[in-house]
Design an enzyme around this catalytic site. Structure first.
Site, PDB file in Angstrom:
ATOM      1  N   LYS A  46       0.838  -1.218   0.000  1.00 35.48           N
ATOM      2  CA  LYS A  46       0.000   0.000   0.000  1.00 35.48           C
ATOM      3  C   LYS A  46       0.866   1.258   0.000  1.00 35.48           C
ATOM      4  O   LYS A  46       0.667   2.156  -0.817  1.00 35.48           O
ATOM      5  CB  LYS A  46      -0.901   0.014   1.239  1.00 35.48           C
ATOM      6  N   ASN A  47       1.833   1.316   0.918  1.00 35.06           N
ATOM      7  CA  ASN A  47       2.577   2.569   1.055  1.00 35.06           C
ATOM      8  C   ASN A  47       3.457   2.860  -0.149  1.00 35.06           C
ATOM      9  O   ASN A  47       3.759   4.018  -0.439  1.00 35.06           O
ATOM     10  CB  ASN A  47       3.403   2.554   2.343  1.00 35.06           C
ATOM     11  N   CYS A  96      -5.811   8.586   8.285  1.00 38.28           N
ATOM     12  CA  CYS A  96      -6.034   8.097   9.651  1.00 38.28           C
ATOM     13  C   CYS A  96      -5.752   9.172  10.684  1.00 38.28           C
ATOM     14  O   CYS A  96      -4.762   9.894  10.597  1.00 38.28           O
ATOM     15  CB  CYS A  96      -5.130   6.892   9.909  1.00 38.28           C
ATOM     16  N   ARG A 114      -0.551  15.492  12.358  1.00 33.22           N
ATOM     17  CA  ARG A 114       0.331  15.075  11.253  1.00 33.22           C
ATOM     18  C   ARG A 114       0.689  16.312  10.433  1.00 33.22           C
ATOM     19  O   ARG A 114       0.135  16.560   9.366  1.00 33.22           O
ATOM     20  CB  ARG A 114      -0.368  13.993  10.408  1.00 33.22           C
ATOM     21  N   GLN A 159       7.593  19.962   7.092  1.00 35.98           N
ATOM     22  CA  GLN A 159       8.814  19.468   6.436  1.00 35.98           C
ATOM     23  C   GLN A 159       8.612  19.330   4.924  1.00 35.98           C
ATOM     24  O   GLN A 159       9.535  19.538   4.148  1.00 35.98           O
ATOM     25  CB  GLN A 159       9.248  18.127   7.029  1.00 35.98           C
ATOM     26  N   ASP A 202       3.376   1.093  12.353  1.00 39.08           N
ATOM     27  CA  ASP A 202       2.173   0.484  11.764  1.00 39.08           C
ATOM     28  C   ASP A 202       1.926  -0.931  12.285  1.00 39.08           C
ATOM     29  O   ASP A 202       0.818  -1.445  12.167  1.00 39.08           O
ATOM     30  CB  ASP A 202       2.301   0.427  10.228  1.00 39.08           C
ATOM     31  N   ARG A 252      -9.113   0.300   3.468  1.00 38.02           N
ATOM     32  CA  ARG A 252      -8.214   1.281   2.865  1.00 38.02           C
ATOM     33  C   ARG A 252      -6.831   0.704   2.643  1.00 38.02           C
ATOM     34  O   ARG A 252      -6.086   1.197   1.788  1.00 38.02           O
ATOM     35  CB  ARG A 252      -8.123   2.520   3.765  1.00 38.02           C
TER      36      ARG A 252
HETATM   37  C1  UD1 Z   1       4.148   7.124   6.661  1.00 37.41           C
HETATM   38  C2  UD1 Z   1       3.344   5.885   6.353  1.00 37.41           C
HETATM   39  C3  UD1 Z   1       2.625   5.414   7.602  1.00 37.41           C
HETATM   40  C4  UD1 Z   1       3.619   5.229   8.740  1.00 37.41           C
HETATM   41  C5  UD1 Z   1       4.501   6.445   8.921  1.00 37.41           C
HETATM   42  C6  UD1 Z   1       5.628   6.219   9.905  1.00 37.41           C
HETATM   43  C7  UD1 Z   1       2.782   6.103   4.037  1.00 37.41           C
HETATM   44  C8  UD1 Z   1       1.725   6.404   3.024  1.00 37.41           C
HETATM   45  N1  UD1 Z   1       2.408   6.204   5.297  1.00 37.41           N
HETATM   46  O1  UD1 Z   1       3.245   8.120   7.109  1.00 37.41           O
HETATM   47  O2  UD1 Z   1       1.977   4.190   7.283  1.00 37.41           O
HETATM   48  O3  UD1 Z   1       2.886   5.017   9.928  1.00 37.41           O
HETATM   49  O4  UD1 Z   1       5.101   6.820   7.669  1.00 37.41           O
HETATM   50  O5  UD1 Z   1       6.406   5.137   9.497  1.00 37.41           O
HETATM   51  O6  UD1 Z   1       3.882   5.738   3.689  1.00 37.41           O
HETATM   52  N2  UD1 Z   1       6.250  15.024  10.779  1.00 37.41           N
HETATM   53  C9  UD1 Z   1       6.357  16.370  11.055  1.00 37.41           C
HETATM   54  N3  UD1 Z   1       6.314  17.245   9.997  1.00 37.41           N
HETATM   55  C10 UD1 Z   1       6.173  16.839   8.700  1.00 37.41           C
HETATM   56  C11 UD1 Z   1       6.060  15.465   8.435  1.00 37.41           C
HETATM   57  C12 UD1 Z   1       6.110  14.576   9.495  1.00 37.41           C
HETATM   58  O7  UD1 Z   1       6.470  16.784  12.204  1.00 37.41           O
HETATM   59  O8  UD1 Z   1       6.141  17.703   7.802  1.00 37.41           O
HETATM   60  C13 UD1 Z   1       6.303  14.049  11.900  1.00 37.41           C
HETATM   61  C14 UD1 Z   1       4.977  13.281  12.081  1.00 37.41           C
HETATM   62  O9  UD1 Z   1       4.085  14.007  12.911  1.00 37.41           O
HETATM   63  C15 UD1 Z   1       5.458  11.998  12.724  1.00 37.41           C
HETATM   64  C16 UD1 Z   1       6.834  11.789  12.099  1.00 37.41           C
HETATM   65  O10 UD1 Z   1       7.220  13.028  11.555  1.00 37.41           O
HETATM   66  O11 UD1 Z   1       5.607  12.185  14.119  1.00 37.41           O
HETATM   67  C17 UD1 Z   1       6.861  10.743  11.013  1.00 37.41           C
HETATM   68  O12 UD1 Z   1       5.845  11.023  10.067  1.00 37.41           O
HETATM   69  P1  UD1 Z   1       5.965  10.544   8.546  1.00 37.41           P
HETATM   70  O13 UD1 Z   1       7.098   9.599   8.410  1.00 37.41           O
HETATM   71  O14 UD1 Z   1       5.947  11.741   7.681  1.00 37.41           O
HETATM   72  O15 UD1 Z   1       4.612   9.736   8.375  1.00 37.41           O
HETATM   73  P2  UD1 Z   1       3.687   9.650   7.093  1.00 37.41           P
HETATM   74  O16 UD1 Z   1       4.491   9.887   5.864  1.00 37.41           O
HETATM   75  O17 UD1 Z   1       2.458  10.465   7.330  1.00 37.41           O
END
Ligand code: UD1
Length: 421
Positions: free
Chosen positions: A25-26, A119, A124, A128, A307, A399
């Site tokens: 999925k990811n 989710c 979130r 960044q 996850d 999903r």
């Molecule tokens: C992706 C995965 C999700 C997984 C997560 C962590 C996909 C589609 N989803 O989610 O399944 O649970 O990685 O392995 O691949 N953060 C910030 N600012 C930003 C972006 C992130 O502070 O601009 C923080 C988030 O709040 C979180 C951490 O960074 O605490 C990691 O988030 P991130 O790796 O970006 O998660 P997703 O990409 O949303």
């Protein structure tokens, strides 16, 4: 009037047999937006037939791409895609709709994407992502619920992430693939789907190096040519099936997976006393009794994935002794434990740590899935429980898991779906 959709599980049956893992999925949700960067038609194979993929197919169509989707395979001709704006309705259908920000910026120099749905597992932020776009020469902001990015000329540049973020790493890779200059991402995410996205882009002629390490170099190219590409198997589905086998004291051979992606989970299952053996593309899990309580701390890859924290902590509710689960990535990822408490689990959550005192048995109860992996955790709890477990809001599970009921049923689970009055 229609009732509420629910999944019904009669617990207590050990899972036994063989099962095939679906495409990831990811990785699918990153590769599908990436197809917009291509200057020719391309084909993406091994896609899981899940709601997130169907939502992205609709978004490609909305942007004007010619798309032919039959479950598993997507043919995209992006040459007619002239749109630069994703509708609110479609953006809300999945978290990864924000990958259209990088893909559209890279394709046409403009992108307007409503802040995504997905989710609810804590805040979130996207700071960044926006910082990364700015570092490679774009104007980027979030204003009144819309993520906007534009650039007359993406120059590329150095991007330093403040934390390891999968989403922002993907978005910058997409935006930078066709920039005029070179981009270097420092503190990049190393997850398997980052490597898969790099391989997909490179199969179209992009020049991405270092994916899988914490420094990724992307030398922008002018054109990307057509490709046929199969996405990697789903790491989290593999892990969920491994946990289900362990939880039911079953014996399951999981085919079509990549065992090296599963090291963190396999190590923890072995520590618990579960038998895990692997060969090239299969893992066999045999759940033994008694299991030992363990400590888990979620971390970025190759650490224990957040996850899988939810399904794993569901399993730990029936393991004798006290297990400690620390969630370091998302702050609201214990809501499934509130539900499993209704089945008799003994759990305290202090800040970002769950203290789980294993009980001998869980009892079936009506539960609500609050997010995708929480839903998977409730399935694990239901498979272990005495009696019937009802899981409401199973749409969350759809999903991310392809044909999950069929797969579990083929292993001997008693699981079905209906509409409750
Ligand atoms: C992706 C995965 C999700 C997984 C997560 C962590 C996909 C589609 N989803 O989610 O399944 O649970 O990685 O392995 O691949 N953060 C910030 N600012 C930003 C972006 C992130 O502070 O601009 C923080 C988030 O709040 C979180 C951490 O960074 O605490 C990691 O988030 P991130 O790796 O970006 O998660 P997703 O990409 O949303």
């Amino acid at each position: 009037m229609a009732g509420k959709e629910r999944m019904l599980i009669t617990g207590g049956n050990p899972l036994e047999g063989e099962v095939q893992v679906s495409g990831g999925k990811n990785t699918a949700v990153a590769v599908i937006p990436a197809s917009l960067l291509c200057d020719e038609p391309c084909v993406i194979e091994n896609l899981p037939d899940i709601e997130d993929v169907r939502a992205l197919v609709d978004i490609l169509r909305e942007l004007g791409a010619k798309v032919d989707y039959e479950p598993g395979t997507l043919r995209v001709d992006p040459r007619s895609a002239e749109g630069d704006t994703v509708s609110y309705r479609n953006a809300q259908r999945l978290r990864a709709s924000y990958y259209l920000l990088g893909a559209l910026l890279g394709r046409c120099g403009r992108a307007n994407v409503p802040t995504p749905g997905g989710c609810d597992i804590g805040s979130r932020p996207v700071d960044q992502h926006l910082k990364g776009m700015r570092a490679i020469g774009a104007d980027a902001e979030e204003r009144r619920g819309i993520l906007r990015a534009s650039s007359a000329c993406l120059t590329g540049g150095d991007v330093f992430f403040d934390m390891v973020t999968v989403g922002a790493t993907v978005n910058v890779m997409l935006a930078a693939a066709k920039a005029k200059g070179t981009t270097v991402i420092y503190n990049a995410a190393k997850e398997p789907h980052i490597v898969d996205l790099a391989n997909f882009l490179n199969s179209m002629g992009a020049r991405v190096k270092g994916a899988g390490t914490d420094i990724i170099r992307i030398r922008g190219v002018q054109n990307l040519h057509g490709t046929t590409y199969a996405v990697i198997p789903d790491q989290i589905e593999t892990g969920t099936l491994m946990i289900a086998a362990a939880a039911t004291c079953g014996d399951v051979m999981i085919h079509g997976c990549i065992p090296t992606h599963m090291e963190a989970l396999s190590a923890k299952l072995l520590e618990m006393g579960v038998l895990v053996t692997d060969n090239d593309d299969a893992i066999r899990v045999r759940g033994a009794l008694p299991k030992r309580a363990i400590h888990i701390k979620t971390q970025v890859y190759p650490g224990f994935p957040t996850d899988l924290q939810q399904p794993m902590s569901a399993l730990l509710t029936t393991v004798k002794g006290t297990s400690i689960v620390q969630e370091t990535i998302f702050e609201q990822r214990f809501r499934h434990l509130d539900e499993i408490r209704r089945m008799g689990a003994q759990v305290r959550v202090v800040d970002r740590t769950a203290i789980i005192d294993g009980v001998t048995e869980l009892y079936g109860a009506p539960l609500t899935a609050t997010d995708l992996r929480a839903g998977a955790a409730l399935i694990i709890a239901g498979l272990m429980a005495r009696g019937i477990t009802e899981i409401y809001e199973p749409g969350y599970i759809d999903r991310g898991y392809e044909h999950i009921e069929d797969k579990l049923r083929s292993l001997g689970a008693v699981i079905s779906r209906d509409w409750a009055e």
